[in-house]
Design an enzyme around this catalytic site. Structure first.
Site, mmCIF file in Angstrom:
data_model
loop_
_atom_site.group_PDB
_atom_site.id
_atom_site.type_symbol
_atom_site.label_atom_id
_atom_site.label_comp_id
_atom_site.label_asym_id
_atom_site.label_seq_id
_atom_site.Cartn_x
_atom_site.Cartn_y
_atom_site.Cartn_z
ATOM 1 N N THR A 1 0.843 -1.187 0.000
ATOM 2 C CA THR A 1 0.000 0.000 0.000
ATOM 3 C C THR A 1 0.881 1.240 0.000
ATOM 4 O O THR A 1 2.059 1.170 0.349
ATOM 5 C CB THR A 1 -0.926 0.024 1.242
ATOM 6 O OG1 THR A 1 -1.854 1.104 1.126
ATOM 7 C CG2 THR A 1 -0.135 0.187 2.528
ATOM 8 N N ASN B 1 -0.998 3.915 1.271
ATOM 9 C CA ASN B 1 -1.916 4.628 2.149
ATOM 10 C C ASN B 1 -1.203 4.896 3.476
ATOM 11 O O ASN B 1 -0.930 3.977 4.252
ATOM 12 C CB ASN B 1 -3.179 3.783 2.360
ATOM 13 C CG ASN B 1 -4.216 4.466 3.217
ATOM 14 O OD1 ASN B 1 -3.901 5.054 4.249
ATOM 15 N ND2 ASN B 1 -5.465 4.374 2.796
ATOM 16 N N LYS B 2 -0.877 6.156 3.723
ATOM 17 C CA LYS B 2 -0.109 6.550 4.908
ATOM 18 C C LYS B 2 -0.840 6.172 6.205
ATOM 19 O O LYS B 2 -0.216 5.820 7.206
ATOM 20 C CB LYS B 2 0.178 8.048 4.898
ATOM 21 C CG LYS B 2 0.895 8.531 3.637
ATOM 22 C CD LYS B 2 2.384 8.442 3.790
ATOM 23 C CE LYS B 2 3.108 9.084 2.637
ATOM 24 N NZ LYS B 2 3.754 8.151 1.742
ATOM 25 N N ASP C 1 -7.319 -6.248 1.858
ATOM 26 C CA ASP C 1 -8.486 -5.643 1.242
ATOM 27 C C ASP C 1 -9.554 -5.645 2.305
ATOM 28 O O ASP C 1 -9.697 -6.614 3.062
ATOM 29 C CB ASP C 1 -8.936 -6.395 -0.009
ATOM 30 C CG ASP C 1 -9.853 -5.538 -0.890
ATOM 31 O OD1 ASP C 1 -9.727 -4.298 -0.849
ATOM 32 O OD2 ASP C 1 -10.683 -6.108 -1.613
ATOM 33 N N PHE D 1 -10.080 7.413 8.689
ATOM 34 C CA PHE D 1 -10.293 7.601 7.256
ATOM 35 C C PHE D 1 -11.401 6.659 6.808
ATOM 36 O O PHE D 1 -11.937 5.885 7.597
ATOM 37 C CB PHE D 1 -8.999 7.341 6.477
ATOM 38 C CG PHE D 1 -8.453 5.944 6.626
ATOM 39 C CD1 PHE D 1 -8.655 4.994 5.642
ATOM 40 C CD2 PHE D 1 -7.730 5.573 7.755
ATOM 41 C CE1 PHE D 1 -8.153 3.704 5.775
ATOM 42 C CE2 PHE D 1 -7.224 4.286 7.895
ATOM 43 C CZ PHE D 1 -7.438 3.352 6.907
ATOM 44 N N ARG E 1 -8.924 -4.339 10.684
ATOM 45 C CA ARG E 1 -7.543 -4.417 10.203
ATOM 46 C C ARG E 1 -6.623 -4.764 11.364
ATOM 47 O O ARG E 1 -5.721 -5.566 11.235
ATOM 48 C CB ARG E 1 -7.105 -3.104 9.549
ATOM 49 C CG ARG E 1 -5.695 -3.192 8.933
ATOM 50 C CD ARG E 1 -5.316 -1.957 8.136
ATOM 51 N NE ARG E 1 -6.223 -1.742 7.022
ATOM 52 C CZ ARG E 1 -7.201 -0.832 6.988
ATOM 53 N NH1 ARG E 1 -7.396 -0.026 7.997
ATOM 54 N NH2 ARG E 1 -7.986 -0.719 5.946
#
Length: 192
Positions: free
Chosen positions: A8, A10-11, A69, A149, A178
């Site tokens: 990823t 994504n930070k 995902d 987010f 996650r």
């Protein structure tokens, strides 16, 4: 320290997972390994997409990696947006557009039960392993909080009176989908 790529850029995701790996691995992003393409996500399941992304990185960059995902599955919407959560409102992948569409789709609905589900595929030295994390909750009627987010401002996990967007990163990681999937991954890595 062994290197491990999280597939990823994504930070937010990188920061979440870095905290959980506690310096056991040097966590690399796609940018760190020189991968500048958007990874394929052409499968119709979360497991399929996480596997496809991890396999792409392993095959093209020969680095041990894991990919995730995640989908938001809403009971009243027959599990939608599910595998299409990131692009629910269109290809622009806008968090605010996705939330707006979700809230509109649930207008007048009494059943606001939902769950976040994350599938993580690890390819470690060519061997594949899968992990899953689930957190149940409900969709609020309006936005609450400014942290996190994605759908965090409208997802309230069961047993809490705050959305993910009202929690600190540590609080969210301890109970999130996650977080749970990565905790399984971390337990596996520590046992090696």
């Amino acid at each position: 320290m062994k290197k491990l790529c999280f597939a990823t850029n994504n930070k937010h995701k990188l920061a979440e997972v870095s905290q959980m790996l506690e310096g056991r691995y040097a966590l690399l992003s796609l940018e760190d390994i020189g991968c500048n393409v958007e990874l394929p996500e052409e499968q119709d399941t979360l497991e399929g997409n996480s596997r496809q992304k991890a396999e792409y990185v392993w095959q093209h960059f020969n680095v041990s990696c894991f990919a995730d995902d995640t989908g938001l599955e809403v009971a009243a919407l027959d599990g939608a947006p599910g595998v299409y959560s990131a692009r629910y409102a269109g290809p622009q992948r806008s968090d605010s557009d996705n939330i707006q569409k979700l809230l509109q789709s649930l207008e007048g609905q009494q059943n606001r039960q939902a769950r976040f589900r994350t599938s993580v595929t690890l390819i470690l030295d060519g061997q594949e392993h899968q992990f899953e994390g689930i957190v149940t909750g409900r969709i609020t009627e309006d936005w609450q909080g400014d942290k996190g987010f994605g759908y965090d401002p409208v997802f309230m996990p069961d047993g809490y009176d705050r959305t993910f967007a009202q929690m600190s990163a540590e609080e969210k990681n301890a109970i999130s989908h996650r977080g749970r999937a990565v905790q399984e991954l971390v337990r596996f890595l520590k046992a090696l």
